[in-house]
Motif scaffolding. Sequence first.
Motif, mmCIF file in Angstrom:
data_model
loop_
_atom_site.group_PDB
_atom_site.id
_atom_site.type_symbol
_atom_site.label_atom_id
_atom_site.label_comp_id
_atom_site.label_asym_id
_atom_site.label_seq_id
_atom_site.Cartn_x
_atom_site.Cartn_y
_atom_site.Cartn_z
ATOM 1 N N THR A 47 43.425 37.734 35.240
ATOM 2 C CA THR A 47 42.092 37.495 35.801
ATOM 3 C C THR A 47 42.156 37.342 37.318
ATOM 4 O OG1 THR A 47 42.165 35.075 35.472
ATOM 5 C CG2 THR A 47 41.273 36.419 33.666
ATOM 6 N N GLY A 48 43.290 36.881 37.821
ATOM 7 C CA GLY A 48 43.481 36.858 39.264
ATOM 8 C C GLY A 48 43.656 38.264 39.810
ATOM 9 N N ARG A 49 44.482 39.054 39.159
ATOM 10 C CA ARG A 49 44.739 40.425 39.616
ATOM 11 C C ARG A 49 43.471 41.265 39.614
ATOM 12 N NH1 ARG A 49 45.935 45.592 37.943
ATOM 13 N NH2 ARG A 49 45.361 45.112 35.792
ATOM 14 N N LEU A 50 42.594 41.038 38.657
ATOM 15 C CA LEU A 50 41.370 41.833 38.526
ATOM 16 C C LEU A 50 40.217 41.303 39.370
ATOM 17 C CD1 LEU A 50 41.404 42.515 34.668
ATOM 18 C CD2 LEU A 50 41.954 44.127 36.501
ATOM 19 N N SER A 51 40.465 40.263 40.148
ATOM 20 C CA SER A 51 39.393 39.647 40.935
ATOM 21 C C SER A 51 38.914 40.563 42.063
ATOM 22 C CB SER A 51 39.876 38.319 41.522
ATOM 23 O OG SER A 51 40.114 37.382 40.493
ATOM 24 N N LEU A 158 38.821 33.802 45.837
ATOM 25 C CA LEU A 158 38.085 34.420 44.728
ATOM 26 C C LEU A 158 38.991 34.508 43.503
ATOM 27 C CD1 LEU A 158 36.362 37.320 46.711
ATOM 28 C CD2 LEU A 158 35.308 35.184 45.942
ATOM 29 N N ALA A 159 40.235 34.950 43.726
ATOM 30 C CA ALA A 159 41.198 35.021 42.627
ATOM 31 C C ALA A 159 41.542 33.636 42.111
ATOM 32 C CB ALA A 159 42.461 35.748 43.089
ATOM 33 N N LEU A 160 41.696 32.676 43.037
ATOM 34 C CA LEU A 160 41.988 31.292 42.645
ATOM 35 C C LEU A 160 40.917 30.755 41.706
ATOM 36 C CD1 LEU A 160 43.391 28.469 43.041
ATOM 37 C CD2 LEU A 160 41.895 28.181 45.030
ATOM 38 N N GLY A 161 39.646 30.904 42.082
ATOM 39 C CA GLY A 161 38.557 30.402 41.255
ATOM 40 C C GLY A 161 38.520 31.060 39.895
ATOM 41 N N ASN A 162 38.728 32.371 39.863
ATOM 42 C CA ASN A 162 38.698 33.071 38.581
ATOM 43 C C ASN A 162 39.832 32.632 37.668
ATOM 44 O OD1 ASN A 162 36.402 34.518 39.170
ATOM 45 N ND2 ASN A 162 37.500 36.308 39.936
ATOM 46 N N ILE A 172 43.051 25.151 29.220
ATOM 47 C CA ILE A 172 44.199 24.868 30.088
ATOM 48 C C ILE A 172 43.705 24.251 31.391
ATOM 49 C CG2 ILE A 172 46.047 25.936 31.448
ATOM 50 C CD1 ILE A 172 46.349 27.959 29.144
ATOM 51 N N ASP A 173 44.373 23.201 31.825
ATOM 52 C CA ASP A 173 43.990 22.489 33.031
ATOM 53 C C ASP A 173 44.602 23.120 34.271
ATOM 54 O OD1 ASP A 173 42.419 20.126 32.101
ATOM 55 O OD2 ASP A 173 44.236 19.774 30.929
ATOM 56 N N SER A 174 44.023 22.782 35.426
ATOM 57 C CA SER A 174 44.511 23.331 36.685
ATOM 58 C C SER A 174 44.194 22.384 37.827
ATOM 59 C CB SER A 174 43.871 24.696 36.955
ATOM 60 O OG SER A 174 42.462 24.568 37.091
#
Length: 230
Positions: A47-51, A158-162, A172-174
């Motif tokens: 999901t990060g890569r596809l952001s 953007l990738a971080l949020g996704n 899963i927590d973050s």
Amino acid sequence: MGTLKTNETNAEVKKEILSAFEFRHATKEFDSSRKISDEDFQFILETGRLSPSSFGFEPWRFVVVQNPELREKLRLHAWGAQKQLPTASHFVLILSRQPKDLAADSSFIGGMMRDVQQLPPAVAEGKQKVYDTFLNDDFGLRGNERAQFEWGARQTYLALGNMMTSAALIGIDSCPIEGFDKEKIEQTLEAEGILDREHFGIACMVAFGYRIHEPRGKTRQTADQVIQWV
């Protein structure tokens, strides 16, 4: 009947998504005995890569740090990750491209348009001109390398949020982390042969795992305080 079913499905999806946002919190300490499965973490990374990113130039790199010795070295210079680094199941450093790579005439930008986006030469040339005008005139970044780096770093968020949202959707927590000495972290990564500082700098960190303590209730401003209709 089909429309009703779609509306019901949409309502369920929206409820699930909002529930994930309620679930997510900045987890300060994780249960070190619990590990995220390879399948689940590959999903998060995907999901990060596809952001999305500005102009689709993907100025990021995700470095997954699982080595305990390296985590301890990073902890010396990351005051905001003192509990997360030793306990997180997975710990990710998000790097952003340096200004030289983000210049309109750089080999990286040219390669992205040619090899990744597969644009015809004439289209790539036109996009390059628009991008150059955007960077230097519209956003006024010419001659300010720190501002240019921060513009690239904004794309990585953007990738971080996704990734954090997708993690929350599967329980899963973050925790996103900016509490670190950028220079010393980069020096450490360079010494370990992980970071080429000519091309990348660190934008942020993010830890993933499973909470060990339940968080307090979520606090946010009201919609009226943060949303303006005109």
